[in-house]
Design a protein around this motif. Structure first.
Motif, PDB file in Angstrom:
ATOM      1  N   ASP A  94       0.362  18.069  -3.248  1.00  0.00           N
ATOM      2  CA  ASP A  94       1.620  17.383  -2.930  1.00  0.00           C
ATOM      3  C   ASP A  94       1.457  15.885  -3.197  1.00  0.00           C
ATOM      4  OD1 ASP A  94      -0.173  17.204  -0.815  1.00  0.00           O
ATOM      5  OD2 ASP A  94       1.283  17.600   0.775  1.00  0.00           O
ATOM      6  N   SER A  95       0.483  15.274  -2.525  1.00  0.00           N
ATOM      7  CA  SER A  95       0.217  13.849  -2.713  1.00  0.00           C
ATOM      8  C   SER A  95      -1.250  13.616  -2.400  1.00  0.00           C
ATOM      9  CB  SER A  95       1.117  13.047  -1.748  1.00  0.00           C
ATOM     10  OG  SER A  95       0.471  11.877  -1.303  1.00  0.00           O
ATOM     11  N   THR A  96      -1.941  12.859  -3.232  1.00  0.00           N
ATOM     12  CA  THR A  96      -3.369  12.606  -2.958  1.00  0.00           C
ATOM     13  C   THR A  96      -3.517  11.833  -1.650  1.00  0.00           C
ATOM     14  OG1 THR A  96      -3.281  10.658  -4.386  1.00  0.00           O
ATOM     15  CG2 THR A  96      -4.146  12.685  -5.366  1.00  0.00           C
ATOM     16  N   GLY A 122       4.499  13.081  -5.152  1.00  0.00           N
ATOM     17  CA  GLY A 122       3.869  11.755  -5.203  1.00  0.00           C
ATOM     18  C   GLY A 122       4.770  10.749  -4.492  1.00  0.00           C
ATOM     19  N   ARG A 123       4.186   9.958  -3.597  1.00  0.00           N
ATOM     20  CA  ARG A 123       4.984   9.002  -2.815  1.00  0.00           C
ATOM     21  C   ARG A 123       4.820   7.593  -3.357  1.00  0.00           C
ATOM     22  NH1 ARG A 123       2.768  11.637   1.689  1.00  0.00           N
ATOM     23  NH2 ARG A 123       1.354   9.964   2.293  1.00  0.00           N
ATOM     24  N   GLY A 124       5.935   6.872  -3.437  1.00  0.00           N
ATOM     25  CA  GLY A 124       5.890   5.449  -3.734  1.00  0.00           C
ATOM     26  C   GLY A 124       6.163   4.681  -2.457  1.00  0.00           C
ATOM     27  N   LYS A 189       7.099  -5.205 -17.186  1.00  0.00           N
ATOM     28  CA  LYS A 189       7.223  -3.755 -16.986  1.00  0.00           C
ATOM     29  C   LYS A 189       6.127  -3.271 -16.039  1.00  0.00           C
ATOM     30  CE  LYS A 189       9.519  -2.681 -21.265  1.00  0.00           C
ATOM     31  NZ  LYS A 189       9.358  -2.122 -22.601  1.00  0.00           N
ATOM     32  N   LYS A 190       6.422  -2.165 -15.348  1.00  0.00           N
ATOM     33  CA  LYS A 190       5.483  -1.705 -14.311  1.00  0.00           C
ATOM     34  C   LYS A 190       4.592  -0.576 -14.828  1.00  0.00           C
ATOM     35  CE  LYS A 190       5.487   0.171  -9.609  1.00  0.00           C
ATOM     36  NZ  LYS A 190       6.039   0.093  -8.279  1.00  0.00           N
ATOM     37  N   ALA A 191       3.278  -0.785 -14.720  1.00  0.00           N
ATOM     38  CA  ALA A 191       2.336   0.249 -15.175  1.00  0.00           C
ATOM     39  C   ALA A 191       1.665   0.957 -14.011  1.00  0.00           C
ATOM     40  CB  ALA A 191       1.265  -0.373 -16.065  1.00  0.00           C
ATOM     41  N   GLY A 192       1.832   0.421 -12.788  1.00  0.00           N
ATOM     42  CA  GLY A 192       1.181   1.077 -11.659  1.00  0.00           C
ATOM     43  C   GLY A 192       1.591   0.479 -10.341  1.00  0.00           C
ATOM     44  N   GLY A 193       1.235   1.191  -9.285  1.00  0.00           N
ATOM     45  CA  GLY A 193       1.568   0.708  -7.943  1.00  0.00           C
ATOM     46  C   GLY A 193       0.579   1.236  -6.921  1.00  0.00           C
ATOM     47  N   ILE A 194       0.585   0.574  -5.774  1.00  0.00           N
ATOM     48  CA  ILE A 194      -0.347   0.933  -4.695  1.00  0.00           C
ATOM     49  C   ILE A 194       0.454   1.245  -3.438  1.00  0.00           C
ATOM     50  CG2 ILE A 194      -2.194   0.051  -3.187  1.00  0.00           C
ATOM     51  CD1 ILE A 194      -3.095  -1.723  -5.494  1.00  0.00           C
ATOM     52  N   LEU A 195       0.046   2.286  -2.753  1.00  0.00           N
ATOM     53  CA  LEU A 195       0.657   2.638  -1.463  1.00  0.00           C
ATOM     54  C   LEU A 195      -0.472   2.775  -0.446  1.00  0.00           C
ATOM     55  CD1 LEU A 195       3.126   3.701   0.210  1.00  0.00           C
ATOM     56  CD2 LEU A 195       2.424   5.983  -0.505  1.00  0.00           C
ATOM     57  N   THR A 196      -0.517   1.839   0.517  1.00  0.00           N
ATOM     58  CA  THR A 196      -1.572   1.878   1.537  1.00  0.00           C
ATOM     59  C   THR A 196      -0.992   2.414   2.835  1.00  0.00           C
ATOM     60  OG1 THR A 196      -2.528  -0.082   0.529  1.00  0.00           O
ATOM     61  CG2 THR A 196      -3.354   0.497   2.686  1.00  0.00           C
ATOM     62  N   LEU A 210      -5.755   4.225   0.574  1.00  0.00           N
ATOM     63  CA  LEU A 210      -5.125   3.408  -0.467  1.00  0.00           C
ATOM     64  C   LEU A 210      -4.843   4.319  -1.659  1.00  0.00           C
ATOM     65  CD1 LEU A 210      -5.586  -0.091  -1.531  1.00  0.00           C
ATOM     66  CD2 LEU A 210      -6.307   1.523  -3.266  1.00  0.00           C
ATOM     67  N   GLY A 211      -3.559   4.518  -1.962  1.00  0.00           N
ATOM     68  CA  GLY A 211      -3.180   5.386  -3.080  1.00  0.00           C
ATOM     69  C   GLY A 211      -2.825   4.533  -4.281  1.00  0.00           C
ATOM     70  N   LEU A 212      -3.340   4.937  -5.423  1.00  0.00           N
ATOM     71  CA  LEU A 212      -3.091   4.162  -6.642  1.00  0.00           C
ATOM     72  C   LEU A 212      -2.556   5.090  -7.728  1.00  0.00           C
ATOM     73  CD1 LEU A 212      -3.493   1.621  -8.477  1.00  0.00           C
ATOM     74  CD2 LEU A 212      -5.860   2.372  -8.780  1.00  0.00           C
ATOM     75  N   GLY A 213      -1.415   4.723  -8.274  1.00  0.00           N
ATOM     76  CA  GLY A 213      -0.868   5.462  -9.412  1.00  0.00           C
ATOM     77  C   GLY A 213      -0.849   4.540 -10.618  1.00  0.00           C
ATOM     78  N   LEU A 214      -1.403   5.000 -11.733  1.00  0.00           N
ATOM     79  CA  LEU A 214      -1.399   4.170 -12.948  1.00  0.00           C
ATOM     80  C   LEU A 214      -0.932   5.023 -14.126  1.00  0.00           C
ATOM     81  CD1 LEU A 214      -4.810   2.259 -12.688  1.00  0.00           C
ATOM     82  CD2 LEU A 214      -2.554   1.196 -12.743  1.00  0.00           C
TER      83      LEU A 214
HETATM   84  C1  BTN Z   1       4.625   2.154  -5.558  1.00  0.00           C
HETATM   85  O1  BTN Z   1       4.589   1.393  -6.523  1.00  0.00           O
HETATM   86  O2  BTN Z   1       5.678   2.389  -4.956  1.00  0.00           O
HETATM   87  C2  BTN Z   1       3.349   2.805  -5.093  1.00  0.00           C
HETATM   88  C3  BTN Z   1       3.026   4.041  -5.876  1.00  0.00           C
HETATM   89  C4  BTN Z   1       1.773   4.748  -5.411  1.00  0.00           C
HETATM   90  C5  BTN Z   1       1.572   6.080  -6.098  1.00  0.00           C
HETATM   91  C6  BTN Z   1       0.228   6.667  -5.817  1.00  0.00           C
HETATM   92  S1  BTN Z   1      -0.143   8.025  -6.876  1.00  0.00           S
HETATM   93  C7  BTN Z   1      -1.526   8.415  -5.916  1.00  0.00           C
HETATM   94  C8  BTN Z   1      -1.141   8.216  -4.466  1.00  0.00           C
HETATM   95  N1  BTN Z   1      -0.517   9.423  -3.937  1.00  0.00           N
HETATM   96  C9  BTN Z   1       0.760   9.219  -3.615  1.00  0.00           C
HETATM   97  O3  BTN Z   1       1.526  10.095  -3.143  1.00  0.00           O
HETATM   98  N2  BTN Z   1       1.114   7.970  -3.891  1.00  0.00           N
HETATM   99  C10 BTN Z   1       0.004   7.199  -4.407  1.00  0.00           C
END
Ligand code: BTN
Length: 331
Positions: A94-96, A122-124, A189-196, A210-214
């Protein structure tokens, strides 16, 4: 300690001598199995997408890594983490971040790294969805038990974002920017984001994920949701070259685990300032920001030591944004 799989040990032997052929008999002896068994494991690795040169009487040489994440390869390159049970690679989850939280709740040791080839939820940040259907991109979570006061952890996400920028610049041909607080940007432009996400217990940060999507090689197609939306882009598109997801993931994991150690030991303040000067996208810019307490318009003046963004409104009043999101406005 978890034992490494036979495939992982074969890869370790081949990776030790990247340009040489390693004889099947040598591999068989090292692993204490037959040459036929070695051949069977090589076939399994081929099915995963590895390419080998194989010459009768000389042996095997690794030619190409698979395009999607390989558990055997990541374990071969990060054996200590893998043996301690700290490296989880899943086909689909579902989400890492959620998986890391579940493992933490079960008492799994940290540091813990959870990677997935795909995420179904995947959650942002701010309740958004993070598009996670491409096996060519990186979806990973890093879990720690800091045991520090929450106030001490405040600059952590920014520090890790700056570290990601430094890493991307160092792997070549890339000029990243960090858009406060957590976006990895290239030319707008956005190449990635972090969700802590963190759990605080009686004034101590017990655990933190700390979740990182790239977007490594695939640019997701996203609806243009609002003015805070920045078009997505992939690292391969901005660098104009192919990026091997497996080697990329290994180097990124090593870099981020080291950055956590530097942060935890309180050695991050001086490099933080240097990296902030280099990668901050908003310095001196006119912005519109929104947070729980409403909207703010003004010019970005800098960063408070706790990581809050300082914005000067047109009347000269300074506002500190602790959380929220920002978009550039015409100056
Ligand atoms: C954002 O820019 O809103 C943060 C995005 C974070 C996405 C990553 S992907 C791996 C990890 N698992 C999730 O569900 N979200 C983060």
């Amino acid at each position: 300690m978890n034992p490494l799989s036979k495939e992982t040990r074969i890869l370790q032997s081949l990776l030790e001598k990247p340009r040489e052929f390693v004889a099947g008999s040598v591999l068989a002896k090292e692993l204490d199995i037959t040459r036929v068994a070695i051949w069977t494991y090589m076939e399994k690795l081929r099915k995963e997408g590895f390419l080998f040169d194989a010459i009768r009487n000389r042996g095997y040489r690794l030619r190409k890594l698979p395009t999607q994440l390989s558990t055997a390869y990541l374990h071969a390159k990060l054996p200590q983490l893998a043996q301690k049970g700290g490296l989880h690679i899943l086909d689909e989850v579902d989400s890492t971040n959620s998986e890391a939280e579940r493992l933490i709740a079960q008492g799994v040791a940290t540091p813990l790294v959870v990677l997935a080839r795909r995420q179904t939820k995947g959650r942002g940040r701010l309740g958004r969805l993070w598009e996670s259907g491409s096996e060519e991109n990186f979806y990973g979570s890093f879990a720690f038990r800091p045991g520090l006061a929450p106030i001490r952890m405040q600059p952590f996400t920014l520090w890790m974002g700056l570290t990601v920028c430094r890493f991307l610049e160092e792997i070549g041909n890339l000029k990243p920017r960090l858009k406060w607080p957590n976006d990895i940007m290239f030319e707008g432009k956005k190449a990635g984001g972090i969700l802590t996400e963190a759990r605080v217990d009686s004034d101590v940060m017990r655990d933190l994920v700390l979740g990182l999507g790239l977007n490594v090689s695939h640019t997701p197609v996203l609806p243009n949701v609002d003015p805070y939306h920045y078009a997505p882009v992939s690292l391969a598109a901005v660098s104009g070259r192919e990026i091997s997801l497996n080697s990329f993931a290994v180097a990124l994991i090593e870099t981020l685990l080291e950055a956590y150690r530097v942060f935890h030991e309180d050695r991050f303040k001086e490099p933080f300032q240097r990296l902030w000067q280099r990668y901050d996208m908003l310095a001196g810019q006119m912005v519109e920001a929104r947070s729980g307490s409403g909207k703010v318009f003004g010019r970005v003046k800098g960063l408070r030591p706790d990581g809050a963004l300082l914005i000067e409104e047109s009347g000269g009043k300074e506002r500190a944004l602790v959380s929220g999101e920002v978009s550039l406005t015409p100056s």
